[in-house]
Design a protein around this motif. Sequence first.
Motif, mmCIF file in Angstrom:
data_model
loop_
_atom_site.group_PDB
_atom_site.id
_atom_site.type_symbol
_atom_site.label_atom_id
_atom_site.label_comp_id
_atom_site.label_asym_id
_atom_site.label_seq_id
_atom_site.Cartn_x
_atom_site.Cartn_y
_atom_site.Cartn_z
ATOM 1 N N GLY A 26 50.440 47.901 52.950
ATOM 2 C CA GLY A 26 50.324 49.189 52.567
ATOM 3 C C GLY A 26 50.385 49.567 50.836
ATOM 4 N N LEU A 27 51.498 48.853 50.392
ATOM 5 C CA LEU A 27 51.518 49.247 48.876
ATOM 6 C C LEU A 27 50.712 48.473 48.235
ATOM 7 C CD1 LEU A 27 55.500 49.581 48.648
ATOM 8 C CD2 LEU A 27 54.044 51.287 48.677
ATOM 9 N N SER A 28 50.314 47.128 48.540
ATOM 10 C CA SER A 28 49.399 46.528 47.709
ATOM 11 C C SER A 28 48.175 46.754 47.847
ATOM 12 C CB SER A 28 49.719 45.022 48.107
ATOM 13 O OG SER A 28 49.396 44.626 49.384
ATOM 14 N N SER A 29 47.515 47.190 49.024
ATOM 15 C CA SER A 29 46.042 47.569 49.317
ATOM 16 C C SER A 29 45.860 48.938 48.635
ATOM 17 C CB SER A 29 45.853 47.860 50.723
ATOM 18 O OG SER A 29 46.500 48.567 51.448
ATOM 19 N N LEU A 30 46.741 50.023 48.535
ATOM 20 C CA LEU A 30 46.406 51.250 47.775
ATOM 21 C C LEU A 30 46.379 50.755 46.343
ATOM 22 C CD1 LEU A 30 46.397 54.395 47.714
ATOM 23 C CD2 LEU A 30 48.793 54.355 47.688
ATOM 24 N N ASN A 31 47.365 50.156 45.840
ATOM 25 C CA ASN A 31 47.233 49.851 44.229
ATOM 26 C C ASN A 31 45.956 49.155 44.010
ATOM 27 O OD1 ASN A 31 48.199 50.152 41.679
ATOM 28 N ND2 ASN A 31 49.196 48.058 41.955
ATOM 29 N N LEU A 32 45.672 48.103 44.828
ATOM 30 C CA LEU A 32 44.545 47.338 44.429
ATOM 31 C C LEU A 32 43.219 48.096 44.291
ATOM 32 C CD1 LEU A 32 44.920 44.386 46.934
ATOM 33 C CD2 LEU A 32 45.066 44.183 44.428
ATOM 34 N N PHE A 33 43.047 49.042 45.178
ATOM 35 C CA PHE A 33 41.762 49.660 44.765
ATOM 36 C C PHE A 33 41.681 50.362 43.473
ATOM 37 C CE2 PHE A 33 41.947 50.304 49.674
ATOM 38 C CZ PHE A 33 40.590 49.401 49.833
ATOM 39 N N MET A 35 43.286 49.602 40.760
ATOM 40 C CA MET A 35 43.168 48.460 39.459
ATOM 41 C C MET A 35 41.687 47.828 39.824
ATOM 42 S SD MET A 35 46.128 48.561 38.234
ATOM 43 C CE MET A 35 46.192 46.900 37.488
ATOM 44 N N PHE A 36 41.351 47.494 40.921
ATOM 45 C CA PHE A 36 39.925 47.053 40.779
ATOM 46 C C PHE A 36 38.854 48.068 40.246
ATOM 47 C CE2 PHE A 36 40.806 43.770 44.230
ATOM 48 C CZ PHE A 36 40.207 42.756 43.478
ATOM 49 N N ASP A 37 39.159 49.041 40.404
ATOM 50 C CA ASP A 37 38.112 50.401 40.036
ATOM 51 C C ASP A 37 38.211 50.374 38.466
ATOM 52 O OD1 ASP A 37 36.208 52.279 39.966
ATOM 53 O OD2 ASP A 37 37.765 53.497 39.723
ATOM 54 N N ALA A 38 39.601 50.226 37.745
ATOM 55 C CA ALA A 38 39.829 50.298 36.400
ATOM 56 C C ALA A 38 39.473 49.240 35.762
ATOM 57 C CB ALA A 38 41.248 50.760 36.025
ATOM 58 N N ASN A 39 39.400 47.815 36.456
ATOM 59 C CA ASN A 39 39.120 46.714 35.726
ATOM 60 C C ASN A 39 37.823 46.420 35.523
ATOM 61 O OD1 ASN A 39 38.684 43.862 35.332
ATOM 62 N ND2 ASN A 39 40.664 43.254 35.921
ATOM 63 N N LEU A 40 36.981 46.791 36.889
ATOM 64 C CA LEU A 40 35.467 46.727 36.804
ATOM 65 C C LEU A 40 34.925 47.540 35.789
ATOM 66 C CD1 LEU A 40 34.964 45.976 40.621
ATOM 67 C CD2 LEU A 40 34.775 44.278 38.890
ATOM 68 N N GLN A 58 43.129 39.144 34.756
ATOM 69 C CA GLN A 58 43.576 40.377 35.391
ATOM 70 C C GLN A 58 42.667 40.458 36.825
ATOM 71 O OE1 GLN A 58 43.024 44.345 33.821
ATOM 72 N NE2 GLN A 58 44.848 44.916 35.091
ATOM 73 N N LEU A 59 41.401 40.236 36.653
ATOM 74 C CA LEU A 59 40.438 40.317 37.956
ATOM 75 C C LEU A 59 41.216 39.082 38.834
ATOM 76 C CD1 LEU A 59 38.319 41.637 39.228
ATOM 77 C CD2 LEU A 59 36.612 39.828 38.124
ATOM 78 N N LEU A 60 41.370 37.975 38.354
ATOM 79 C CA LEU A 60 41.683 36.873 39.169
ATOM 80 C C LEU A 60 43.135 37.158 39.801
ATOM 81 C CD1 LEU A 60 40.883 33.776 36.917
ATOM 82 C CD2 LEU A 60 39.734 34.738 39.174
ATOM 83 N N SER A 61 43.913 37.637 39.097
ATOM 84 C CA SER A 61 45.462 37.994 39.661
ATOM 85 C C SER A 61 45.291 39.241 40.619
ATOM 86 C CB SER A 61 46.395 38.408 38.569
ATOM 87 O OG SER A 61 45.906 39.874 38.093
#
Length: 89
Positions: A26-33, A35-40, A58-61
Motif C-alpha cells: 500500500g505505501l510503496s504503490s501509492l508513492n510510486l505513482f 514519483m513516476f509522474d514527477a520523474n517522467l 531515479q527512474l531505475l530505482s
Amino acid sequence: MKIKHILNAHWLVALLVMALSALVFGLSSLNLFYMFDANLALIYEHGTMALRDGALMQLLSLLFYGFISACSYILLKACEKLLVDRLLK
C-alpha cells in the motif's frame, strides 16, 4: 519451499506476514505513482540533460521499488490463499 513451511507453521504467522506485505504494498504503490509522474514530467521537460543529472538513476530505482511492490502483493495473495484454504478445511 521454506517460505511455505514457515507460513504453514501457525496461522498467526501467515496473518502477520500478510499484514506486513499489505502495508508495504500500500505505501510503496501509492508513492510510486506520484514519483513516476514527477520523474517522467522532468524527463519530458528537460530531456537528456535531466537524464544525465540523475533522472535515469531515479527512474531505475523507481522500477526496482515497483518490483518490490509487486513481490509484496504476490506474498499478500499467497498468505490470503493459505489462510482461506485453512479456514475452509
